[in-house]
Design a protein around this motif. Sequence first.
Motif, PDB file in Angstrom:
ATOM      1  N   GLN A 262       0.815  -1.219   0.000  1.00  0.00           N
ATOM      2  CA  GLN A 262       0.000   0.000   0.000  1.00  0.00           C
ATOM      3  C   GLN A 262       0.852   1.274   0.000  1.00  0.00           C
ATOM      4  OE1 GLN A 262      -3.456  -0.196  -0.243  1.00  0.00           O
ATOM      5  NE2 GLN A 262      -2.940  -2.362  -0.572  1.00  0.00           N
ATOM      6  N   GLU A 263       1.962   1.233  -0.689  1.00  0.00           N
ATOM      7  CA  GLU A 263       2.791   2.436  -0.785  1.00  0.00           C
ATOM      8  C   GLU A 263       2.236   3.341  -1.879  1.00  0.00           C
ATOM      9  OE1 GLU A 263       6.950   1.960  -0.875  1.00  0.00           O
ATOM     10  OE2 GLU A 263       6.997   0.251   0.509  1.00  0.00           O
ATOM     11  N   TYR A 264       2.476   4.650  -1.720  1.00  0.00           N
ATOM     12  CA  TYR A 264       1.898   5.632  -2.626  1.00  0.00           C
ATOM     13  C   TYR A 264       2.994   6.418  -3.359  1.00  0.00           C
ATOM     14  CZ  TYR A 264      -2.379   4.591  -0.118  1.00  0.00           C
ATOM     15  OH  TYR A 264      -3.431   3.941   0.443  1.00  0.00           O
ATOM     16  N   ALA A 265       2.546   7.199  -4.360  1.00  0.00           N
ATOM     17  CA  ALA A 265       3.446   8.061  -5.159  1.00  0.00           C
ATOM     18  C   ALA A 265       4.547   7.254  -5.835  1.00  0.00           C
ATOM     19  CB  ALA A 265       4.056   9.155  -4.283  1.00  0.00           C
ATOM     20  N   MET A 266       4.211   6.055  -6.315  1.00  0.00           N
ATOM     21  CA  MET A 266       5.213   5.192  -6.934  1.00  0.00           C
ATOM     22  C   MET A 266       5.772   5.809  -8.228  1.00  0.00           C
ATOM     23  SD  MET A 266       5.118   2.907  -4.678  1.00  0.00           S
ATOM     24  CE  MET A 266       6.027   1.515  -5.284  1.00  0.00           C
ATOM     25  N   THR A 267       4.885   6.508  -8.970  1.00  0.00           N
ATOM     26  CA  THR A 267       5.334   7.068 -10.255  1.00  0.00           C
ATOM     27  C   THR A 267       6.147   8.351 -10.088  1.00  0.00           C
ATOM     28  OG1 THR A 267       3.240   8.263 -10.482  1.00  0.00           O
ATOM     29  CG2 THR A 267       3.401   6.070 -11.494  1.00  0.00           C
ATOM     30  N   GLN A 268       6.291   8.802  -8.869  1.00  0.00           N
ATOM     31  CA  GLN A 268       7.101   9.992  -8.629  1.00  0.00           C
ATOM     32  C   GLN A 268       8.504   9.653  -8.131  1.00  0.00           C
ATOM     33  OE1 GLN A 268       4.981  12.760  -6.132  1.00  0.00           O
ATOM     34  NE2 GLN A 268       3.035  12.449  -7.219  1.00  0.00           N
ATOM     35  N   ARG A 269       8.766   8.371  -7.971  1.00  0.00           N
ATOM     36  CA  ARG A 269      10.080   7.944  -7.494  1.00  0.00           C
ATOM     37  C   ARG A 269      11.093   7.905  -8.652  1.00  0.00           C
ATOM     38  NH1 ARG A 269       9.274   2.933  -3.237  1.00  0.00           N
ATOM     39  NH2 ARG A 269       7.819   3.985  -1.815  1.00  0.00           N
ATOM     40  N   PRO A 270      12.341   8.287  -8.392  1.00  0.00           N
ATOM     41  CA  PRO A 270      13.383   8.160  -9.426  1.00  0.00           C
ATOM     42  C   PRO A 270      13.522   6.719  -9.927  1.00  0.00           C
ATOM     43  CG  PRO A 270      14.160   9.521  -7.616  1.00  0.00           C
ATOM     44  CD  PRO A 270      12.845   8.939  -7.182  1.00  0.00           C
ATOM     45  N   LEU A 271      13.273   5.735  -9.019  1.00  0.00           N
ATOM     46  CA  LEU A 271      13.412   4.338  -9.404  1.00  0.00           C
ATOM     47  C   LEU A 271      12.423   3.965 -10.506  1.00  0.00           C
ATOM     48  CD1 LEU A 271      15.053   1.849  -8.646  1.00  0.00           C
ATOM     49  CD2 LEU A 271      13.233   1.204  -7.047  1.00  0.00           C
ATOM     50  N   PHE A 272      11.242   4.585 -10.478  1.00  0.00           N
ATOM     51  CA  PHE A 272      10.236   4.315 -11.506  1.00  0.00           C
ATOM     52  C   PHE A 272      10.733   4.762 -12.884  1.00  0.00           C
ATOM     53  CE2 PHE A 272       6.725   6.084 -14.053  1.00  0.00           C
ATOM     54  CZ  PHE A 272       5.969   4.933 -14.265  1.00  0.00           C
ATOM     55  N   PHE A 273      11.308   5.950 -12.939  1.00  0.00           N
ATOM     56  CA  PHE A 273      11.820   6.473 -14.211  1.00  0.00           C
ATOM     57  C   PHE A 273      13.052   5.690 -14.673  1.00  0.00           C
ATOM     58  CE2 PHE A 273       9.505  10.048 -12.332  1.00  0.00           C
ATOM     59  CZ  PHE A 273       8.641  10.367 -13.378  1.00  0.00           C
ATOM     60  N   LEU A 274      13.861   5.225 -13.728  1.00  0.00           N
ATOM     61  CA  LEU A 274      15.013   4.398 -14.073  1.00  0.00           C
ATOM     62  C   LEU A 274      14.556   3.086 -14.719  1.00  0.00           C
ATOM     63  CD1 LEU A 274      18.049   3.838 -14.025  1.00  0.00           C
ATOM     64  CD2 LEU A 274      17.765   2.913 -11.708  1.00  0.00           C
ATOM     65  N   GLY A 275      13.497   2.493 -14.173  1.00  0.00           N
ATOM     66  CA  GLY A 275      12.962   1.257 -14.728  1.00  0.00           C
ATOM     67  C   GLY A 275      12.437   1.453 -16.137  1.00  0.00           C
ATOM     68  N   LEU A 276      11.675   2.541 -16.328  1.00  0.00           N
ATOM     69  CA  LEU A 276      11.156   2.826 -17.678  1.00  0.00           C
ATOM     70  C   LEU A 276      12.288   3.055 -18.676  1.00  0.00           C
ATOM     71  CD1 LEU A 276       8.106   5.227 -17.141  1.00  0.00           C
ATOM     72  CD2 LEU A 276       8.079   2.839 -17.878  1.00  0.00           C
ATOM     73  N   LEU A 277      13.291   3.847 -18.238  1.00  0.00           N
ATOM     74  CA  LEU A 277      14.421   4.146 -19.117  1.00  0.00           C
ATOM     75  C   LEU A 277      15.174   2.871 -19.499  1.00  0.00           C
ATOM     76  CD1 LEU A 277      16.122   6.334 -20.491  1.00  0.00           C
ATOM     77  CD2 LEU A 277      17.490   6.474 -18.395  1.00  0.00           C
ATOM     78  N   ALA A 278      15.366   1.967 -18.527  1.00  0.00           N
ATOM     79  CA  ALA A 278      16.082   0.715 -18.800  1.00  0.00           C
ATOM     80  C   ALA A 278      15.325  -0.142 -19.805  1.00  0.00           C
ATOM     81  CB  ALA A 278      16.303  -0.050 -17.492  1.00  0.00           C
ATOM     82  N   ILE A 279      14.002  -0.194 -19.691  1.00  0.00           N
ATOM     83  CA  ILE A 279      13.201  -0.976 -20.641  1.00  0.00           C
ATOM     84  C   ILE A 279      13.258  -0.366 -22.047  1.00  0.00           C
ATOM     85  CG2 ILE A 279      10.821  -1.517 -21.276  1.00  0.00           C
ATOM     86  CD1 ILE A 279      10.277  -2.209 -18.416  1.00  0.00           C
ATOM     87  N   ILE A 280      13.126   0.961 -22.127  1.00  0.00           N
ATOM     88  CA  ILE A 280      13.185   1.632 -23.435  1.00  0.00           C
ATOM     89  C   ILE A 280      14.566   1.446 -24.065  1.00  0.00           C
ATOM     90  CG2 ILE A 280      13.122   3.875 -24.583  1.00  0.00           C
ATOM     91  CD1 ILE A 280      11.022   4.712 -22.466  1.00  0.00           C
ATOM     92  N   PHE A 281      15.607   1.635 -23.252  1.00  0.00           N
ATOM     93  CA  PHE A 281      16.980   1.499 -23.744  1.00  0.00           C
ATOM     94  C   PHE A 281      17.242   0.072 -24.222  1.00  0.00           C
ATOM     95  CE2 PHE A 281      21.590   0.863 -22.803  1.00  0.00           C
ATOM     96  CZ  PHE A 281      22.086   1.748 -23.754  1.00  0.00           C
ATOM     97  N   GLY A 282      16.768  -0.898 -23.446  1.00  0.00           N
ATOM     98  CA  GLY A 282      16.955  -2.297 -23.826  1.00  0.00           C
ATOM     99  C   GLY A 282      16.244  -2.635 -25.119  1.00  0.00           C
TER     100      GLY A 282
END
Length: 313
Positions: A262-282
Motif C-alpha cells: 500500500q505504498e503511494y506516489a510510486m510514479t514519482q520515485r526516481p526508481l520508476f523512471f530508471l525502470g522505464l528508461l532501462a526498458i526503453i533502452f533495452g
Amino acid sequence: MDLSIVISLLNEEESLTELHDWIVSVCDKNSLSYEIIMIDDGSKDNSWKIIEELSGKNKNVKGIKFRKNYGKSAAIYEGFAVAEGDVVVTMDADLQDNPEEIPELYKMITEEGFDLVSGWKKKRYDPVLSKNLPSKLFNFTARRVSGLKLHDFNCGLKAYRNDVVKSIEVYGEMHRYIPILVKQAGYTKITEKPVKHQERKYGKSKFGMERFINGFLDLLSITFITRFAKRPMHFFGTIGSFSFFVGFVILIYLSVAKIFWQEYAMTQRPLFFLGLLAIIFGTQLFLTGLLADLVSRTSQDRNKYLVEKKINL
C-alpha cells in the motif's frame, strides 16, 4: 611470379623514379621476378605522368589512378585485388621504407612459412611529439585489444602470402590494423621484422593530426567488427536484454510494493523512471542489433571506387 609490390601514393612525384630504380635493382640482384603496382590516390601533381613513363620503360610497372582521393586503405585494397605474385609486399612511396628489406621479407614468407611479416621501425626518424608518442600509444592499445605481440602495427612495409591479401577487406582507415584483420581471417602465423626507417627525402607527410582521432575510432570499429560483424545481434541483443531485464525487475518491484504494501506516489520515485528508461533502452538496443544483422547480410558496395585509368592491368 615471385613478388607483387603494392605502393599507394599521393603527390609523390619527386620520389617515384628513385624508388622504382631502387626496387628494380634489389629484385634483379636477388633474381626475383616481380610486378610493381602503383596506386595513385588522386594526386594533384605529376605522379601519374611519371607512372606512365615508368611503365613505358618497364612492363613490370602497373598503375591504377583514382579519380579522387579515397585514402590509403582504398589504394591498398585495389592493389591487393590485382596482385599476382606469390608474396605481396606493401610499402610507402616516400622512400622512408627501404627496398633492401624485401628479399629477407620474401624469404620469411616462402621459407619460414609465415602468413604475414610486419615491419618494425625500431629506430624512427619522425617527430617525437607529433608521431612517435601517439604511435606508441596506438600500438600499445592495439596489442592489448588484439593479443598480437607486434611493436608497430602501422608500418607500411609488410609482406603477405598472396592468399592472405585475397582473404581480407581493407576499407576506411583499416590499413593501420591489417595484422588484426589477418588474424581474424584465421591466419595466425604472424611475426615482425625490425626494418630500417629512413628520413623523408622529399616533400612532407600527407597525414595530419586527424589521423590520431581516426586511428582511435578505427581501432574501436575493428574491435567490434572483427568480433561481431557476422553476429551484431549477439552484441546489441545481450546488452539490450540485460537492460530490459533490469527495468522489468524494477517495475515488478514497484508494482508489488503498490499492491501489497500500500505504498503511494510510486510514479514519482526516481526508481520508476530508471525502470522505464532501462526498458526503453533495452528495446532500442535489441532493435539496433536486429537492424545491424539485416544490414550485415545485404551490404555489398563498401569497396567500390572510381578508377580513372589503369596501366598494364
